[in-house]
Write an enzyme that holds these catalytic residues in place. Structure first.
Site, PDB file in Angstrom:
ATOM      1  N   GLU A 149     -67.420 -31.295  10.244  1.00 46.30           N
ATOM      2  CA  GLU A 149     -67.706 -31.803   8.911  1.00 46.30           C
ATOM      3  C   GLU A 149     -66.344 -32.096   8.278  1.00 46.30           C
ATOM      4  O   GLU A 149     -65.458 -31.239   8.305  1.00 46.30           O
ATOM      5  CB  GLU A 149     -68.438 -30.753   8.062  1.00 46.30           C
ATOM      6  CG  GLU A 149     -68.767 -31.301   6.684  1.00 46.30           C
ATOM      7  CD  GLU A 149     -69.334 -30.259   5.721  1.00 46.30           C
ATOM      8  OE1 GLU A 149     -69.304 -29.055   6.036  1.00 46.30           O
ATOM      9  OE2 GLU A 149     -69.792 -30.673   4.640  1.00 46.30           O
ATOM     10  N   ARG A 155     -68.490 -17.929  18.682  1.00 41.24           N
ATOM     11  CA  ARG A 155     -67.221 -18.433  18.146  1.00 41.24           C
ATOM     12  C   ARG A 155     -66.129 -17.433  18.474  1.00 41.24           C
ATOM     13  O   ARG A 155     -66.368 -16.242  18.612  1.00 41.24           O
ATOM     14  CB  ARG A 155     -67.339 -18.652  16.645  1.00 41.24           C
ATOM     15  CG  ARG A 155     -67.263 -17.390  15.804  1.00 41.24           C
ATOM     16  CD  ARG A 155     -66.726 -17.666  14.406  1.00 41.24           C
ATOM     17  NE  ARG A 155     -66.827 -19.040  13.980  1.00 41.24           N
ATOM     18  CZ  ARG A 155     -67.672 -19.481  13.061  1.00 41.24           C
ATOM     19  NH1 ARG A 155     -68.490 -18.666  12.470  1.00 41.24           N
ATOM     20  NH2 ARG A 155     -67.683 -20.741  12.723  1.00 41.24           N
ATOM     21  N   LYS A 159     -63.342 -22.095   7.118  1.00 43.10           N
ATOM     22  CA  LYS A 159     -62.759 -23.176   6.315  1.00 43.10           C
ATOM     23  C   LYS A 159     -62.760 -22.814   4.839  1.00 43.10           C
ATOM     24  O   LYS A 159     -61.828 -23.148   4.113  1.00 43.10           O
ATOM     25  CB  LYS A 159     -63.536 -24.482   6.545  1.00 43.10           C
ATOM     26  CG  LYS A 159     -63.026 -25.245   7.754  1.00 43.10           C
ATOM     27  CD  LYS A 159     -63.503 -26.677   7.756  1.00 43.10           C
ATOM     28  CE  LYS A 159     -64.847 -26.791   8.421  1.00 43.10           C
ATOM     29  NZ  LYS A 159     -65.281 -28.189   8.590  1.00 43.10           N
TER      30      LYS A 159
END
Length: 556
Positions: free
Chosen positions: A38, A262, A272
């Site tokens: 994104e 992850r 983020k």
RNA sequence: UGGCCGAUGGUGUAAUGGUAACACAGGACAUUUUGGUUGUCUCAUUCAGGGUUCGAGUCCUUGUCGGCCAACCA
């Protein structure tokens, strides 16, 4: 050929196994993966790992990888991020087949929504987000149907069209899938597909005032691109059921979502949102601050693409929670830079040494190798003078046991120069040693040493008169604890107050030819890279990582 | 109190019912004009109970622990 055979011997990770099976069974002739960031922030080391996975798979198996920006939320996204993301992927050494945007599919997605309404599988919801949450139930209690759930298809069609036309204000209406409000999977309790958002989109401008949610964009985009294996992280696991449901109801290409864990790195954060906070609140100088775990931060710190890809390779991939030791990343960059980095001498904490039997005003240019690990790297000239600097901790008035550097009466080799002996030293009024007087040994010059003397220690040094002053930024881990995000309270309370130390150092003159981003090994000190803040008048170097130091370790 | 997922040396990842291994980290020695590099050696592992099997890290079962799920974020 031989290396390929070897590769085949190496066991496959669970993703490679799935793909291998799909290829062998004839389900696919080639695979398609995608990297779907994104564009609302800079890429970090976790993304690097995902990039290596997605692109690595299509390097190993037939097929290709797309880059697709998941730009369905115009309020947080920006083209600045699009550019940085592309730059970082290329820097890592990967090239995508197609550059795509979820926003490319807004028309198609709108059509899919209408199909769902026509099949009686979606409805327009008038409730507020609070009301929707209230009826949603909890993981342990079923939800209740919305009062708007049974609107007619015609009414839904009309209302949805009006949503698109901009008749309704933000938040007043949504389009929801009609699935099952009692489903054990919360995501199946009539998930929202579209929301009203009168916002400017970085690519579609003001063409739309309704935007699809992740669940109504991601899987559909995968499908439109005939992505065969859609890799994502574990927290999307509950979404898979919805992902598959929508594919089935829409009758579109069946991409398959597969989740992996992850990768978490200790002493940093890789979220983020948190990284953005550090930037916005000024805890770091920007997304590319060398302390940041972002690709751009690592790059500025002096990490090479190869070291990062190698790191991702070594940590592998699985489905369990993990916390990877940043020491492994450091190992990877040391290993890479050891082979590549040009050697130079820089004194970080200077102590003056006077070579009393070397003539005043004379400069002798000595030859020193650029890189002992690289045969063709050549030599450079280093100026030797009567007064030089050595590191303060390379001299001890009263030497510790097993200390084989300079001390009264002791001899050491000056790298690429002479063996010197410490005769005496001078202290200031505070009792601090400010000068060491030495004499050099005849016939001990590097390369033509006939003195017959063997010394244990070799020191780096810089001429006081020919040396180049420079700024050096010493970086340490950003956080004082391994898992700042997992601690009580605000993660920022665990920032390491000593993560940056700026010092004034002096280096050999050859360093003035350094190029921005060039990596050096400052002998016995570590790997350093010239920072973009350098100017012709002032050199600035970032410390990438220290050298391994068994002596310092033994002292603990 | 629900659902889904996971658990192998300190860390990460292998072993695909048949001798638990590799890398990093740690330790020791050797080499070294970087206390770097390199080489040799070394320490250390299947969450617990029950079951299936000639044989289980692997399959089944129960438990324990951990993660995720109630954003008009992705």
């Amino acid at each position: 050929m031989h290396t390929e055979e070897k590769k085949e011997e190496k066991s496959l990770n669970f993703l490679e196994e799935i793909i291998d099976k799909d290829l062998r069974s004839g389900k696919y002739d080639q695979i398609v993966t995608r990297f779907p960031p994104e564009p609302n922030g800079y890429l970090h080391i976790g993304h690097a790992s995902s990039i290596c996975l997605n692109f690595g798979l299509t390097k190993k198996f037939p097929g290709y990888t797309n880059l697709r920006f998941d730009d369905t939320n115009p309020t947080t996204e920006d083209t600045e991020y699009v550019e940085s993301i592309k730059n970082d992927i290329r820097w890592l050494g990967f090239e995508w087949k197609n550059e795509l945007f979820a926003s490319d599919y807004f028309d198609t997605l709108y059509g899919y929504a209408i199909q769902l309404i026509e099949k009686g599988l979606a409805y327009v919801e008038d409730s507020s987000s609070e009301e929707i949450a209230l009826l949603k139930g909890t993981p342990t209690e079923p939800g209740k149907n919305s009062p708007y759930r049974d609107r007619s298809i015609a009414e839904n069609l009309a209302l949805f069209a009006q949503m698109k036309e901009g008749v309704f204000p933000d938040g007043s209406k949504t389009l929801r899938a009609k699935i099952d409000m009692a489903h054990t999977n919360m995501l199946m309790r009539d998930p929202i597909l579209y929301r009203v958002k009168h916002a400017h989109h970085h690519r579609t401008g003001d063409a739309w005032c309704i935007y699809p949610m992740y669940d109504f964009a991601h899987g559909q985009s995968d499908s439109l691109e005939t992505v065969t294996h859609s890799l994502c992280t574990l927290e999307f696991m509950p979404h898979r059921e919805l992902y598959n449901w929508l594919i089935e109801q829409l009758g579109i290409y069946p991409s398959r979502q597969i989740e992996f864990a992850r990768r978490n790195l200790n002493y940093t954060v890789t979220s983020k949102r948190k990284l953005l906070q550090l930037v916005k609140e000024g805890h770091v100088t920007g997304w590319d601050d060398p302390r940041m775990p972002t690709i751009s931060g690592l790059r500025r710190r002096g990490y090479t693409p190869h070291s990062i890809v190698d790191f991702c390779d070594r940590i592998g991939v699985a489905r369990r929670e993990n916390m990877i030791d940043v020491g492994l990343l450091e190992f990877c960059i040391r290993e890479d830079l050891n082979k590549l980095a040009t050697r130079r001498m820089v004194v970080l904490d200077p102590l003056k040494v006077v070579i009393t039997n070397f003539p005043e005003g004379q400069t002798e240019w000595l030859t020193s190798e650029n890189n002992p690990e690289m045969v063709d790297s050549g030599d450079r000239l280093v100026p030797f003078t009567r007064e030089i600097f050595i590191e303060r901790d390379d001299f001890m008035e009263v030497p510790a046991k097993k200390y084989f550097r300079l001390a009264p009466g002791k001899m050491v080799r000056l790298k690429s120069a002479y063996i010197i002996q410490c005769d005496d030293f001078v202290k200031d009024e505070n009792g601090e040693v400010v000068q060491v007087n030495c004499s050099l040994i005849e016939n001990s010059k590097s390369g033509s040493d006939t003195s017959g003397i063997n010394v244990k220690g070799t020191l780096h040094w810089v001429s006081t008169t020919e040396g180049l002053p420079m700024e050096i930024r010493l970086y340490d881990r950003l956080f004082a604890v391994e898992d700042a995000a997992g601690q009580e309270g605000d993660f920022k309370d665990y920032l390491n107050p000593h993560s940056l130390q700026v010092i004034e150092a002096i280096g050999e003159p050859a360093l003035k030819d350094a190029v921005e981003g060039e990596s050096f090994q400052f002998l016995r000190k570590g790997y350093f890279t010239k920072d973009k803040d350098s100017s012709p008048e002032r050199l600035v170097f970032n410390r990438t990582v220290t050298l391994r130091d068994n002596w310092a370790k033994a002292g603990k």
